[in-house]
Design a protein around this motif. Structure first.
Motif, short mmCIF file in Angstrom:
data_model
loop_
_atom_site.label_atom_id
_atom_site.label_comp_id
_atom_site.label_asym_id
_atom_site.label_seq_id
_atom_site.Cartn_x
_atom_site.Cartn_y
_atom_site.Cartn_z
N ILE A 44 0.84 -1.21 0.00
CA ILE A 44 0.00 0.00 0.00
C ILE A 44 0.87 1.25 0.00
O ILE A 44 0.63 2.18 -0.77
CB ILE A 44 -0.96 0.00 1.21
CG1 ILE A 44 -2.04 -1.06 1.02
CG2 ILE A 44 -1.59 1.38 1.42
CD1 ILE A 44 -2.89 -1.34 2.25
N VAL A 45 1.89 1.26 0.85
CA VAL A 45 2.79 2.42 0.93
C VAL A 45 3.49 2.64 -0.41
O VAL A 45 3.53 3.76 -0.92
CB VAL A 45 3.80 2.26 2.08
CG1 VAL A 45 4.90 3.30 1.99
CG2 VAL A 45 3.09 2.33 3.42
N GLU A 46 4.02 1.58 -0.99
CA GLU A 46 4.70 1.70 -2.29
C GLU A 46 3.75 2.25 -3.35
O GLU A 46 4.13 3.13 -4.14
CB GLU A 46 5.25 0.34 -2.73
CG GLU A 46 6.45 -0.11 -1.91
CD GLU A 46 6.89 -1.54 -2.21
OE1 GLU A 46 6.11 -2.30 -2.84
OE2 GLU A 46 8.00 -1.89 -1.78
N LEU A 47 2.52 1.74 -3.38
CA LEU A 47 1.54 2.21 -4.38
C LEU A 47 1.18 3.67 -4.16
O LEU A 47 1.07 4.43 -5.14
CB LEU A 47 0.28 1.34 -4.33
CG LEU A 47 0.43 -0.08 -4.86
CD1 LEU A 47 -0.85 -0.89 -4.60
CD2 LEU A 47 0.76 -0.08 -6.35
N GLU A 48 0.99 4.08 -2.92
CA GLU A 48 0.64 5.48 -2.64
C GLU A 48 1.77 6.41 -3.04
O GLU A 48 1.53 7.49 -3.59
CB GLU A 48 0.25 5.67 -1.17
CG GLU A 48 -1.05 4.99 -0.77
CD GLU A 48 -2.27 5.47 -1.54
OE1 GLU A 48 -2.26 6.58 -2.11
OE2 GLU A 48 -3.26 4.72 -1.58
N PHE A 49 2.99 6.02 -2.76
CA PHE A 49 4.14 6.85 -3.16
C PHE A 49 4.21 6.94 -4.68
O PHE A 49 4.46 8.00 -5.24
CB PHE A 49 5.45 6.28 -2.59
CG PHE A 49 5.79 6.81 -1.23
CD1 PHE A 49 6.85 7.69 -1.05
CD2 PHE A 49 5.05 6.45 -0.12
CE1 PHE A 49 7.16 8.19 0.21
CE2 PHE A 49 5.34 6.93 1.15
CZ PHE A 49 6.40 7.82 1.30
N GLU A 50 3.98 5.80 -5.33
CA GLU A 50 4.02 5.76 -6.79
C GLU A 50 2.94 6.67 -7.39
O GLU A 50 3.21 7.41 -8.34
CB GLU A 50 3.80 4.31 -7.25
CG GLU A 50 4.10 4.08 -8.71
CD GLU A 50 3.96 2.60 -9.05
OE1 GLU A 50 3.03 2.27 -9.82
OE2 GLU A 50 4.77 1.80 -8.54
N LYS A 51 1.72 6.63 -6.84
CA LYS A 51 0.63 7.49 -7.31
C LYS A 51 0.99 8.97 -7.20
O LYS A 51 0.55 9.78 -8.01
CB LYS A 51 -0.64 7.25 -6.49
CG LYS A 51 -1.38 5.99 -6.80
CD LYS A 51 -2.62 5.92 -5.92
CE LYS A 51 -3.23 4.56 -5.91
NZ LYS A 51 -4.35 4.46 -4.93
N LEU A 52 1.80 9.30 -6.18
CA LEU A 52 2.20 10.69 -5.97
C LEU A 52 3.46 11.05 -6.77
O LEU A 52 3.98 12.16 -6.64
CB LEU A 52 2.43 10.96 -4.48
CG LEU A 52 1.17 10.84 -3.60
CD1 LEU A 52 1.54 10.86 -2.13
CD2 LEU A 52 0.19 11.96 -3.93
#
Length: 189
Positions: free
Chosen positions: A17-25
């Motif tokens: 989840i953290v990796e995906l949220e960082f990627e989205k940003l």
């Protein structure tokens, strides 16, 4: 590089989840570990606010208070010890924490109790009981194997501690688990 500490990040799913949220940003992580993210770049206040908002939707929280960070590191060290350790050598738990976190155990214990409202020992036992529930539910190991895997001195010790915390025996828990009455809690520690 910048290091961010994240509360409630306790499993592989949380890391994803953290990796995906960082990627989205549009942000790039150098590494993602339980409770900790290293970024390649320094982040602006706006980026930190965006990360905070994105993570909060998943029950995760950026932390910047030194004592809160240390309490979270203690928690993650315990989680790693219980969930990942395949080391079956009996080690002194307080010495292990002191070595891993580079602080005197008394200081660690005081900070943890202040931040979390329970003792390190209580959290350690609670974490082990949650792991036992999970292993029982998988129905792959017997109690002797679970006892050995989690460094209990005996099945009797495991059973006594399990009943003291849960109010039921591991055998009764296995029975309920087989009936799908109870599921182990994941990411709830």
């Amino acid at each position: 590089m910048m290091i961010l500490y994240i509360r409630n990040m306790m499993c592989v799913r949380c890391k994803i989840i953290v990796e995906l949220e960082f990627e989205k940003l549009g942000l790039h992580c150098a590494s993602v570990e339980l409770g900790k993210v290293e970024t390649f770049e320094m982040l602006s206040d706006d980026q930190l606010a965006a990360i905070k908002s994105a993570l909060s939707k998943s029950g995760l929280e950026l932390i910047d208070n030194k004592k809160s960070i240390l309490a979270e590191r203690i928690k993650n060290t315990i989680l790693s010890m219980v969930y990942k350790s395949e080391c079956h050598v009996k080690i002194n738990f307080s010495n292990y924490l002191s070595q891993e976190l580079k602080h005197d155990y008394t200081y660690l214990a005081n900070v943890f109790s202040e931040e979390k409202g329970i003792t390190i020992e209580q959290y350690f036992i609670f974490t082990k009981i949650e792991r036992i529930k999970e292993l029982i539910s998988y129905n792959e190991l017997n109690l002797t194997e679970i006892s050995w895997k989690l460094n209990y001195s005996s099945v009797a010790h495991l059973s006594t501690q399990f009943k003291k915390v849960t109010g039921i025996t591991p055998s009764l828990f296995r029975h309920f688990s087989n009936l799908n009455i109870h599921r182990p809690q994941m990411c709830e520690l």
